[in-house]
Design a protein around this motif. Structure first.
Motif, mmCIF file in Angstrom:
data_model
loop_
_atom_site.group_PDB
_atom_site.id
_atom_site.type_symbol
_atom_site.label_atom_id
_atom_site.label_comp_id
_atom_site.label_asym_id
_atom_site.label_seq_id
_atom_site.Cartn_x
_atom_site.Cartn_y
_atom_site.Cartn_z
ATOM 1 N N THR A 115 2.250 1.831 3.527
ATOM 2 C CA THR A 115 2.783 0.645 4.198
ATOM 3 C C THR A 115 3.775 1.029 5.292
ATOM 4 O OG1 THR A 115 3.677 -1.569 3.792
ATOM 5 C CG2 THR A 115 4.729 0.237 2.622
ATOM 6 N N ALA B 59 -0.166 -3.664 4.043
ATOM 7 C CA ALA B 59 -0.247 -2.366 4.710
ATOM 8 C C ALA B 59 0.724 -2.305 5.886
ATOM 9 C CB ALA B 59 -1.670 -2.101 5.189
ATOM 10 N N ARG C 36 -4.480 -5.165 3.357
ATOM 11 C CA ARG C 36 -5.659 -4.361 3.085
ATOM 12 C C ARG C 36 -6.087 -4.638 1.652
ATOM 13 N NH1 ARG C 36 -4.012 1.287 3.220
ATOM 14 N NH2 ARG C 36 -3.441 0.840 5.363
ATOM 15 N N THR D 45 0.855 -1.184 0.000
ATOM 16 C CA THR D 45 0.000 0.000 0.000
ATOM 17 C C THR D 45 0.894 1.237 0.000
ATOM 18 O OG1 THR D 45 -0.115 0.113 2.420
ATOM 19 C CG2 THR D 45 -1.849 -1.165 1.294
#
Length: 136
Positions: free
Chosen positions: A35, A126, A117, A32
């Motif tokens: 992260t 994440a 996620r 992400t």
């Protein structure tokens, strides 16, 4: 891998392959934007957190530049410990090796906890927490 995976276990495997190959586009695809990575070692040693995809990728590049030989992150006993429509947690054992051409050496063992996620493309990492069993 161009996007997040439809399977939480596959995103964890894709992470390990991309990390070892320094495949930055593939690694970027499983993370992400926000992260966060953190690492603990025996005693009071903590590394991180390293926050944000750009900072994590810089951290990975620096690690690759500092190492010699071929390093592999062998993930085993991958277990989905929690999941709902938006998030999941995956735990996996780590066995990290280095092959310098003169033989294979065990570098470390530990336990990963991945907080995943889900977005429109699938699952992404994440949060990554690695509890190492030994100091590197």
């Amino acid at each position: 891998m161009n996007a997040g995976s439809a399977d939480p276990g596959q995103v964890v495997a894709a992470y390990a392959h991309a990390l070892d190959a320094l495949d930055v586009p593939a690694l970027e695809a499983v993370l992400t934007e926000d992260t966060t990575w953190s690492f603990t070692m025996p005693g009071p040693k903590v590394l991180g957190p390293v926050s944000g995809r750009a900072a994590v990728l810089d951290f990975v590049r620096a690690g690759h530049a500092a190492r010699s030989g071929t390093v592999r992150h062998h993930l085993g006993n991958v277990l989905l410990t929690a999941a709902d429509a938006a998030g999941a947690e995956v735990r996996a054992y780590l066995l990290q090796t280095r092959n310098t051409g003169d033989g294979v050496r065990l570098l470390s063992t530990g336990v990963y906890t991945f907080g995943l996620r889900r977005d429109g493309a699938g699952w992404r990492i994440a949060e990554l927490a690695l509890a190492l069993d030994n100091a590197l």
